[in-house]
Structure formats: structure tokens, C-alpha cells
Design a protein around this motif. Structure first.
Motif, mmCIF file in Angstrom:
data_model
loop_
_atom_site.group_PDB
_atom_site.id
_atom_site.type_symbol
_atom_site.label_atom_id
_atom_site.label_comp_id
_atom_site.label_asym_id
_atom_site.label_seq_id
_atom_site.Cartn_x
_atom_site.Cartn_y
_atom_site.Cartn_z
ATOM 1 N N HIS A 26 0.803 -1.131 0.078
ATOM 2 C CA HIS A 26 0.212 0.085 0.112
ATOM 3 C C HIS A 26 0.754 1.291 0.112
ATOM 4 O O HIS A 26 1.655 1.377 0.871
ATOM 5 N N VAL A 28 1.184 5.374 0.047
ATOM 6 C CA VAL A 28 -0.064 6.512 0.403
ATOM 7 C C VAL A 28 0.787 7.721 0.273
ATOM 8 O O VAL A 28 1.992 8.130 0.638
ATOM 9 N N HIS A 53 -3.046 5.165 -2.660
ATOM 10 C CA HIS A 53 -3.917 5.692 -1.619
ATOM 11 C C HIS A 53 -3.603 7.241 -1.786
ATOM 12 O O HIS A 53 -2.363 7.404 -1.191
ATOM 13 N N LEU A 98 -7.869 3.833 7.031
ATOM 14 C CA LEU A 98 -7.431 3.472 5.675
ATOM 15 C C LEU A 98 -7.494 2.223 5.303
ATOM 16 O O LEU A 98 -8.010 1.463 4.330
#
Length: 179
Positions: A26, A28, A53, A98
Motif C-alpha cells: 500500500h 500512501v 492511496h 484506511l
């Protein structure tokens, strides 16, 4: 792996290379322009296992603003009382909100230009199942938000982490008294 403050994805891409197609990463990155470079870099490198993200992480959800410096690796989330007309509005959430169903995190990297403690405060549940945390901690950046590296270290130690610093080519234990 979770890469908070992913910038253009150098760490995320290296994790994708190491973990292979079964890995889950992930990335971010809250700055829209930098996030567009991140997405393009992920596509160029066929890093389909990296999820992007576009959001800022903090201690709680809300709205804030972010600097818009042309040196895109120098932008940071601002405190609400210091807005500039060139700043960008950004949405803030917590890491726990999140990624609420993240089962395990082998590596959590946080580099958010001084807001590292805020990010950690919004990741209580995530930290409980995180093996290794790689975090940038420096008083010049964190001081603009009224915190210090010692504050961050203290919180991480309270969360069960041992703190090490890379010094002269090797990992050395960090003692709070050092600060």
C-alpha cells in the motif's frame, strides 16, 4: 508493506520487486502531483501489486492543507492555522481507518516530513500487528508541529518497539537519553 509518504514509489517498487506478484503493498501519498508521478511509475514498472492511496495520514480524520513546493519531496501537511493561498486542500484519515482489515504488516515505512508522530497515533491497531517500522525522525521537521524525535521514540517504545538508528554502516540501539 505499507509505504506512508511514498513520493514517487522508490520503496514501494523495491518491495514489489522483492515480494513478487503475491506481495501486497500500500503506497500512501497525499500530494496530487506527486501521486500522479507515483501512479505513472507503478504503471511503467508493472507493479500491479501496489495499491495507491491519495490521502494524508494523521491522528484523526479531517481536512487540512499541504504545501505545494515545486520540490515535490519537500511538501508537508500544514497545521490549520498557517494556510497560504498556494497550499492544496487534502483529506486526512488514520492508517487504522484506511486499512481496517489489514491482517498483518511486515514493514511499515513512515516519512511524512515531521508528522510521523501524528501518523503513529492514528495507527494504534495497525502497530499491534506490524513487525518492523522504518520511520524518519528528525527535530527540524517535527519541531514545526511542536513535537520531537524523542516524543516519537517514546510512543514507539510504549507500543512495544525497540528503536535503532543506522550509524556508521550498522544498526545501533537508540536511548531516549540521547535526545
Amino acid at each position: 508493506m505499507v509505504d506512508v509518504g511514498a513520493n514517487i514509489g522508490a520503496m514501494s517498487l523495491e518491495a514489489a520487486r522483492i515480494l513478487g506478484p503475491q506481495g501486497v503493498i500500500h503506497a500512501v501519498e497525499p500530494h496530487p502531483k506527486t501521486a500522479s508521478y507515483l501512479k505513472a511509475n507503478l504503471k511503467l514498472n508493472q507493479a500491479d501489486q501496489v495499491q495507491c492511496h491519495i490521502v494524508a495520514l494523521g491522528a484523526e480524520s479531517g481536512l487540512s492543507s499541504m504545501t505545494n513546493d515545486r520540490r515535490d519531496d519537500m511538501n508537508y501537511l500544514k497545521s490549520s492555522s498557517h494556510n497560504d493561498p498556494h497550499d492544496l486542500p487534502v483529506r486526512i484519515t488514520t492508517l487504522d481507518l484506511l486499512l481496517p482489515s489489514l491482517p498483518h504488516c511486515h514493514l511499515l515505512k513512515i516519512d511524512v516530513e515531521g508528522r510521523e508522530l501524528d501518523c503513529v497515533l492514528g495507527a494504534r491497531r495497525t502497530l499491534e500487528h506490524t513487525d518492523v517500522l522504518l520511520v524518519e525522525a528528525g527535530d527540524p521537521n517535527s519541531s514545526r508541529f511542536g513535537t520531537t524525535a524523542a516524543d516519537l521514540h517514546q510512543k514507539l517504545e510504549q507500543s512495544g518497539f525497540q528503536i535503532f538508528a543506522w550509524e556508521q554502516g550498522r544498526l545501533e540501539p537508540v536511548r531516549l537519553a540521547k535526545y
